[in-house]
Scaffold this motif. Structure first.
Motif, PDB file in Angstrom:
ATOM      1  N   PHE A  68       0.877  -1.179  -0.093  1.00 37.44           N
ATOM      2  CA  PHE A  68       0.034  -0.170   0.041  1.00 37.44           C
ATOM      3  C   PHE A  68       0.922   1.217   0.077  1.00 37.44           C
ATOM      4  O   PHE A  68       0.421   2.315   0.614  1.00 37.44           O
ATOM      5  N   ALA A  69       2.082   1.307  -0.657  1.00 38.72           N
ATOM      6  CA  ALA A  69       2.924   2.455  -0.945  1.00 38.72           C
ATOM      7  C   ALA A  69       2.142   3.410  -1.523  1.00 38.72           C
ATOM      8  O   ALA A  69       2.437   4.620  -1.511  1.00 38.72           O
ATOM      9  N   ALA A  70       1.096   3.144  -2.382  1.00 38.45           N
ATOM     10  CA  ALA A  70       0.586   4.068  -3.192  1.00 38.45           C
ATOM     11  C   ALA A  70      -0.526   4.580  -2.312  1.00 38.45           C
ATOM     12  O   ALA A  70      -1.226   5.548  -2.745  1.00 38.45           O
ATOM     13  N   LEU A  71      -0.967   4.268  -1.189  1.00 43.75           N
ATOM     14  CA  LEU A  71      -1.763   5.135  -0.455  1.00 43.75           C
ATOM     15  C   LEU A  71      -1.141   5.143   1.081  1.00 43.75           C
ATOM     16  O   LEU A  71      -1.624   4.366   2.224  1.00 43.75           O
ATOM     17  N   PRO A  72      -0.053   5.745   1.168  1.00 41.40           N
ATOM     18  CA  PRO A  72       0.355   6.087   2.381  1.00 41.40           C
ATOM     19  C   PRO A  72      -0.548   6.324   3.832  1.00 41.40           C
ATOM     20  O   PRO A  72      -0.241   5.974   4.908  1.00 41.40           O
ATOM     21  N   LEU A  73      -1.044   7.391   3.574  1.00 42.62           N
ATOM     22  CA  LEU A  73      -1.945   7.911   4.545  1.00 42.62           C
ATOM     23  C   LEU A  73      -3.070   6.764   5.047  1.00 42.62           C
ATOM     24  O   LEU A  73      -3.264   6.812   6.208  1.00 42.62           O
ATOM     25  N   ILE A  74      -3.679   6.149   3.899  1.00 42.28           N
ATOM     26  CA  ILE A  74      -4.491   5.232   4.330  1.00 42.28           C
ATOM     27  C   ILE A  74      -3.989   3.928   5.152  1.00 42.28           C
ATOM     28  O   ILE A  74      -4.476   3.377   6.216  1.00 42.28           O
ATOM     29  N   ARG A  75      -2.695   3.649   4.766  1.00 43.35           N
ATOM     30  CA  ARG A  75      -2.295   2.602   5.231  1.00 43.35           C
ATOM     31  C   ARG A  75      -1.547   2.887   6.539  1.00 43.35           C
ATOM     32  O   ARG A  75      -1.869   1.924   7.426  1.00 43.35           O
ATOM     33  N   GLN A  76      -1.387   4.201   6.973  1.00 43.91           N
ATOM     34  CA  GLN A  76      -0.903   4.610   8.369  1.00 43.91           C
ATOM     35  C   GLN A  76      -2.051   4.555   9.332  1.00 43.91           C
ATOM     36  O   GLN A  76      -2.132   4.169  10.383  1.00 43.91           O
ATOM     37  N   LYS A  77      -3.220   4.813   8.884  1.00 43.52           N
ATOM     38  CA  LYS A  77      -4.535   4.854   9.704  1.00 43.52           C
ATOM     39  C   LYS A  77      -5.127   3.337   9.914  1.00 43.52           C
ATOM     40  O   LYS A  77      -5.468   3.012  11.222  1.00 43.52           O
ATOM     41  N   ALA A  78      -4.898   2.721   8.887  1.00 47.94           N
ATOM     42  CA  ALA A  78      -5.278   1.203   8.909  1.00 47.94           C
ATOM     43  C   ALA A  78      -4.258   0.586   9.938  1.00 47.94           C
ATOM     44  O   ALA A  78      -4.633  -0.251  10.871  1.00 47.94           O
ATOM     45  N   LYS A  79      -3.175   0.953  10.062  1.00 52.84           N
ATOM     46  CA  LYS A  79      -1.880   0.256  11.027  1.00 52.84           C
ATOM     47  C   LYS A  79      -2.455   0.676  12.283  1.00 52.84           C
ATOM     48  O   LYS A  79      -2.248  -0.133  13.179  1.00 52.84           O
ATOM     49  N   SER A  80      -2.680   1.949  12.309  1.00 53.04           N
ATOM     50  CA  SER A  80      -2.939   2.408  13.946  1.00 53.04           C
ATOM     51  C   SER A  80      -4.263   1.447  14.494  1.00 53.04           C
ATOM     52  O   SER A  80      -3.989   1.488  15.653  1.00 53.04           O
ATOM     53  N   TYR A  81      -5.087   1.258  13.479  1.00 55.83           N
ATOM     54  CA  TYR A  81      -6.295   0.741  14.054  1.00 55.83           C
ATOM     55  C   TYR A  81      -6.117  -0.575  14.627  1.00 55.83           C
ATOM     56  O   TYR A  81      -6.533  -1.317  15.457  1.00 55.83           O
ATOM     57  N   THR A  82      -5.053  -1.402  13.802  1.00 62.98           N
ATOM     58  CA  THR A  82      -4.810  -2.918  14.041  1.00 62.98           C
ATOM     59  C   THR A  82      -3.883  -2.592  15.557  1.00 62.98           C
ATOM     60  O   THR A  82      -4.206  -3.650  16.369  1.00 62.98           O
ATOM     61  N   THR A  83      -3.123  -1.534  15.691  1.00 62.62           N
ATOM     62  CA  THR A  83      -2.528  -1.455  17.210  1.00 62.62           C
ATOM     63  C   THR A  83      -3.452  -1.327  18.199  1.00 62.62           C
ATOM     64  O   THR A  83      -3.521  -1.573  19.252  1.00 62.62           O
ATOM     65  N   SER A  84      -4.359  -0.194  18.101  1.00 59.88           N
ATOM     66  CA  SER A  84      -5.438   0.390  19.113  1.00 59.88           C
ATOM     67  C   SER A  84      -6.463  -0.555  19.268  1.00 59.88           C
ATOM     68  O   SER A  84      -6.910  -0.553  20.482  1.00 59.88           O
TER      69      SER A  84
END
Length: 449
Positions: free
Chosen positions: A406-422
């Motif tokens: 998801f390098a083409a969607l870096p902001l979406i990727r970051q938000k998705a990853k944050s959700y998996t952590t929290s």
């Protein structure tokens, strides 16, 4: 009625120094009881002031020039010009019928005071003439009403009337042409422009439409009120006006809730016709773009009116032009429409039909910033999971996006990853809901490390 101190204050409202000095002499006469002289001097100041104002605007107005050219020779030859000036100003519609009557009344006072007619001039009459002349005429600029409208219409067919078709540039031209227009002439100008826009001269018609669009973009209450009756109501029944009416709504969305119900129904049909004709080719920056129109309306008054009154048009935009970054931003405060757009993104990203998922994968990178701004972290993970599902169906577009983590969607990727952590438990449920049966840790490691 004004007293001496009030009369002195009236002189302070006069900008022309020569005229104000003349009025001070009239006031001095009043103070000595020379009421006849006060009236005569006030009358001279009044009509000299009118002459000067007409002469000043003559270089930019053929109507004013015609009046000035007729009156100046009379004044220069010391001939009576006051009555001819009143008649010519009235005929040219530079002054109203009521204003002409007031001038004739003041001139009549002067005639009675200047001749031994047996008329006794009182202090009250002198104060009336003095205050009326200043308050109604000398302290005010020439009211530029219908003759300015005629000036605009006389040159509206000029090919260089609007040197640029950029809306801010057109608005600057329209404001320049109407900078001295009296507000009472707004309905007259709009009706003239509407008539010209429907005329046989293509250049005049095009420029009239540009002028109306520029004025609509001012989003002025008085202009809008006139446009709803003089423009929207008669033009909405003609289907060839679909593009123009659509552009007007984009320029001033509040035209839509201001019109009557029948006109609104007709406008809805025109918006759909314009969308069918130009929806796939008009960039968002153009007023005729359906997404631009919807976005302008959402920013101006929210989604309730659009959903209840223009539901078919909203449906068209959501189905046919969903992949426009600006539209996503416009929907930030339109939760129902945004939800529909997002549901469509999930469906297309995870589609087993390659043409569908591949096309969305190609369109989605520019959507990353606006989507990240409006989606929750949970929604971001849902979109990531949808693309992974599309990759499972061997769609090469989703496969490329997911394979590149998801390098083409870096902001979406970051938000998705944050959700998996929290929210790991809820995040695992999102994957299962998408038919992805792998552990959350493995999913994160593979796709959004």
């Amino acid at each position: 009625m004004a007293g001496l101190s009030d009369m002195e204050e009236l002189i302070g409202t006069v900008s022309n120094k020569d005229i104000s000095n003349f009025l001070r002499e009239a006031l001095a006469c009043y103070g000595t009881g020379a009421f006849r002289a006060c009236i005569v001097l006030t009358n001279i100041a009044l009509f000299d002031d009118l002459r000067a104002k007409i002469k000043a605007i003559a270089p930019t107005s053929t109507v004013a020039k015609a009046v000035s050219d007729a009156i100046e020779p009379l004044a220069a030859a010391q001939k009576v010009f006051e009555t001819p000036l009143i008649h010519k100003l009235k005929t040219a519609k530079i002054i109203s019928e009521l204003e002409a009557q007031r001038l004739e009344q003041l001139n009549d006072h002067r005639n009675k005071a200047a001749h031994p007619s047996g008329h006794e001039v009182t202090a009250e009459e002198a104060r009336f003439v003095f205050s009326e002349a200043i308050q109604k005429f000398i302290s005010k600029p020439i009211r530029q009403t219908s003759y300015i409208v005629d000036e605009i219409i006389s040159k509206i067919a000029d090919k260089n009337f609007f040197p640029s078709t950029m809306l801010p540039d057109m608005r600057a031209v329209a404001e320049h042409e109407t900078e001295n227009l009296d507000p009472t002439a707004i309905p007259f100008l709009i009706s003239k422009l509407v008539a010209t826009s429907n005329g046989s001269d293509p250049d005049a018609g095009r420029n009239a439409r540009h002028f109306l669009l520029a004025w609509a973009s001012k989003r002025d209450d008085q202009i809008r009120k006139c446009m709803t009756t003089a423009l929207m109501k008669p033009m909405a029944s003609v289907d060839t006006n679909s593009e123009f009416i659509s552009m007007l709504i984009a320029a001033d969305p509040r035209l839509l809730p201001e019109v009557d119900n029948i006109t609104r129904q007709r406008t809805r049909a025109l918006l759909l016709k314009n969308a069918a004709e130009f929806g796939s080719i008009a960039p968002y920056s153009q007023l005729r773009s359906p997404a631009h129109i919807l976005g302008a309306c959402l920013r101006e008054f929210g989604e309730a009116i659009m959903i209840s009154e223009m539901g078919d048009f909203v449906d068209w935009v959501v189905v046919n032009t969903p992949d426009i970054p600006n539209l996503i931003s416009d929907c930030a405060n339109a939760p129902n429409i945004l939800s529909r757009l997002f549901a469509g993104y999930l469906e297309r990203a995870s589609s087993s039909q390659w043409t569908t998922s591949n096309a969305f994968a190609q369109a989605v990178p520019p959507l990353d910033p606006p989507l990240a701004a409006v989606l929750t972290n949970a929604d971001a993970l849902k979109l990531v999971a949808a693309f992974v599902k599309g990759a499972d169906w061997n769609g090469f577009g989703p496969m490329e996006i997911a394979g590149n983590q998801f390098a083409a969607l870096p902001l979406i990727r970051q938000k998705a990853k944050s959700y998996t952590t929290s929210n790991p438990t809820e995040a695992q449920a999102v994957l299962v809901d998408r038919g992805i049966f792998v552990g959350l840790a493995d999913f994160v490691l593979k796709y959004i490390p």
